[in-house]
Design a protein around this motif. Structure first.
Motif, PDB file in Angstrom:
ATOM      1  N   GLY A 101      14.188   3.744  -0.272  1.00 25.90           N
ATOM      2  CA  GLY A 101      13.079   2.811  -0.466  1.00 25.90           C
ATOM      3  C   GLY A 101      12.318   3.055  -1.756  1.00 25.90           C
ATOM      4  O   GLY A 101      11.461   2.258  -2.147  1.00 25.90           O
ATOM      5  N   GLU A 102      12.582   4.177  -2.420  1.00 26.60           N
ATOM      6  CA  GLU A 102      11.860   4.520  -3.664  1.00 26.60           C
ATOM      7  C   GLU A 102      12.829   5.040  -4.726  1.00 26.60           C
ATOM      8  O   GLU A 102      12.515   5.972  -5.461  1.00 26.60           O
ATOM      9  N   LEU A 103      13.990   4.410  -4.800  1.00 26.17           N
ATOM     10  CA  LEU A 103      15.015   4.884  -5.732  1.00 26.17           C
ATOM     11  C   LEU A 103      14.571   4.833  -7.178  1.00 26.17           C
ATOM     12  O   LEU A 103      14.970   5.659  -8.003  1.00 26.17           O
TER      13      LEU A 103
ATOM     14  N   ALA B 249       0.870  -1.177   0.000  1.00 25.10           N
ATOM     15  CA  ALA B 249       0.000   0.000   0.000  1.00 25.10           C
ATOM     16  C   ALA B 249       0.903   1.221   0.000  1.00 25.10           C
ATOM     17  O   ALA B 249       2.006   1.187   0.549  1.00 25.10           O
ATOM     18  N   HIS B 250       0.475   2.288  -0.640  1.00 24.36           N
ATOM     19  CA  HIS B 250       1.283   3.505  -0.702  1.00 24.36           C
ATOM     20  C   HIS B 250       0.413   4.643  -0.194  1.00 24.36           C
ATOM     21  O   HIS B 250      -0.315   5.279  -0.948  1.00 24.36           O
ATOM     22  N   MET B 251       0.457   4.865   1.139  1.00 25.07           N
ATOM     23  CA  MET B 251      -0.450   5.835   1.754  1.00 25.07           C
ATOM     24  C   MET B 251       0.166   7.236   1.766  1.00 25.07           C
ATOM     25  O   MET B 251       0.192   7.936   2.777  1.00 25.07           O
TER      26      MET B 251
ATOM     27  N   SER C  25      14.327  11.458  -8.444  1.00 25.98           N
ATOM     28  CA  SER C  25      14.169  12.600  -7.538  1.00 25.98           C
ATOM     29  C   SER C  25      12.686  12.947  -7.431  1.00 25.98           C
ATOM     30  O   SER C  25      12.034  13.214  -8.435  1.00 25.98           O
ATOM     31  N   HIS C  26      12.152  12.934  -6.213  1.00 26.94           N
ATOM     32  CA  HIS C  26      10.728  13.231  -6.032  1.00 26.94           C
ATOM     33  C   HIS C  26      10.437  13.565  -4.573  1.00 26.94           C
ATOM     34  O   HIS C  26      11.262  13.348  -3.688  1.00 26.94           O
ATOM     35  N   LEU C  27       9.229  14.089  -4.338  1.00 25.50           N
ATOM     36  CA  LEU C  27       8.727  14.305  -2.981  1.00 25.50           C
ATOM     37  C   LEU C  27       7.757  13.174  -2.654  1.00 25.50           C
ATOM     38  O   LEU C  27       6.862  12.859  -3.447  1.00 25.50           O
ATOM     39  N   HIS C  28       7.958  12.538  -1.492  1.00 23.94           N
ATOM     40  CA  HIS C  28       7.013  11.536  -0.979  1.00 23.94           C
ATOM     41  C   HIS C  28       6.215  12.267   0.091  1.00 23.94           C
ATOM     42  O   HIS C  28       6.731  12.558   1.175  1.00 23.94           O
ATOM     43  N   PHE C  29       4.952  12.592  -0.226  1.00 26.38           N
ATOM     44  CA  PHE C  29       4.148  13.464   0.628  1.00 26.38           C
ATOM     45  C   PHE C  29       3.066  12.672   1.358  1.00 26.38           C
ATOM     46  O   PHE C  29       2.302  11.913   0.756  1.00 26.38           O
TER      47      PHE C  29
ATOM     48  N   VAL D 292       1.614  10.359  -1.475  1.00 30.61           N
ATOM     49  CA  VAL D 292       1.611  10.702  -2.900  1.00 30.61           C
ATOM     50  C   VAL D 292       3.026  11.108  -3.291  1.00 30.61           C
ATOM     51  O   VAL D 292       3.669  11.907  -2.595  1.00 30.61           O
ATOM     52  N   ASP D 293       3.524  10.499  -4.381  1.00 28.32           N
ATOM     53  CA  ASP D 293       4.852  10.865  -4.888  1.00 28.32           C
ATOM     54  C   ASP D 293       4.680  11.840  -6.033  1.00 28.32           C
ATOM     55  O   ASP D 293       3.847  11.621  -6.919  1.00 28.32           O
ATOM     56  N   MET D 294       5.470  12.890  -6.020  1.00 33.68           N
ATOM     57  CA  MET D 294       5.337  13.888  -7.085  1.00 33.68           C
ATOM     58  C   MET D 294       6.672  14.546  -7.398  1.00 33.68           C
ATOM     59  O   MET D 294       7.604  14.519  -6.576  1.00 33.68           O
TER      60      MET D 294
HETATM   61 ZN   LIG Z   1       6.261   7.250  -2.152  1.00 29.50          ZN
END
Ligand SMILES: [Zn+2]
Length: 187
Positions: A157-159, A81-83, A163-167, A85-87
């Motif tokens: 964990g999200e390579l 589950a990915h609770m 490059s992104h924001l895990h919000f 948002v990646d942007m």
């Molecule tokens: Zn993420």
């Protein structure tokens, strides 16, 4: 004597009954207005009029929120589950979504550099995968829309996402879908 009493009562009703009925109706209307006003007041105070700002401007969502549906994490090679948002965005700038106080600035291997901000009305926002040059520190009073850092690929964990924001957005310490509060898709 009995009949006399009855007649007197009937006479009373004939004379004043209409006033009793009008009185009851006026009372009922007043009571209804009071109840509606009270309920309305309760609803207004429990619905915060918070002025949410976006955590990135002109962003693209690359992995969306899901609490029940599992998504493949290619880096960790597992379905999860990915609770959050990646942007991404062109500048990578990350902004506080609401006024608040920085609860924590932290680094861990999976999330990278991470800022947690506490807001009013039970909300907390968490910004992970920032680069090491975080612009705020614990206890700092941040304003909505204030820049707090730059997105990066510090979240090991999200390579695979680059490059992104895990919000992440919490309400009373439970994960909630940020899309319900913020126009992240910017459609
Ligand atoms: Zn993420």
């Amino acid at each position: 004597m009995e009949i006399g009493k009855k007649n007197a009562f009937v006479e009373f009703l004939k004379k004043y009954g209409i006033y009793c009925i009008v009185g009851i109706i006026v009372f009922a209307i007043a009571l209804t207005f009071t109840l509606v006003a009270t309920l309305h007041g309760t609803v207004e105070t429990s619905t915060p009029s918070l002025n949410f700002r976006l955590p990135m401007s002109n962003s693209t969502v690359i992995k969306d929120y899901s609490d029940t549906e599992l998504q493949n994490n290619e880096t960790l090679n597992q379905w999860e589950a990915h609770m959050s948002v990646d942007m991404t965005s062109e500048t990578g700038e990350v902004f506080a979504i609401l006024d608040g106080v920085v609860l924590d600035v932290d680094y861990n291997y999976l999330d990278g550099y991470k800022v947690t901000i506490e807001h009013s009305d039970g909300f907390k926002s968490i910004y992970s995968s920032l680069d090491e040059n975080v612009l705020v520190s614990e206890g700092y009073k941040v304003s909505a829309g204030e820049k707090i850092g730059i997105a990066s690929n510090s979240a090991n964990g999200e390579l695979d996402l680059g490059s992104h924001l895990h919000f992440t957005l919490l309400l009373n310490d439970d994960h909630v879908d940020p899309n319900n509060y913020l126009d992240l898709q910017q459609k």
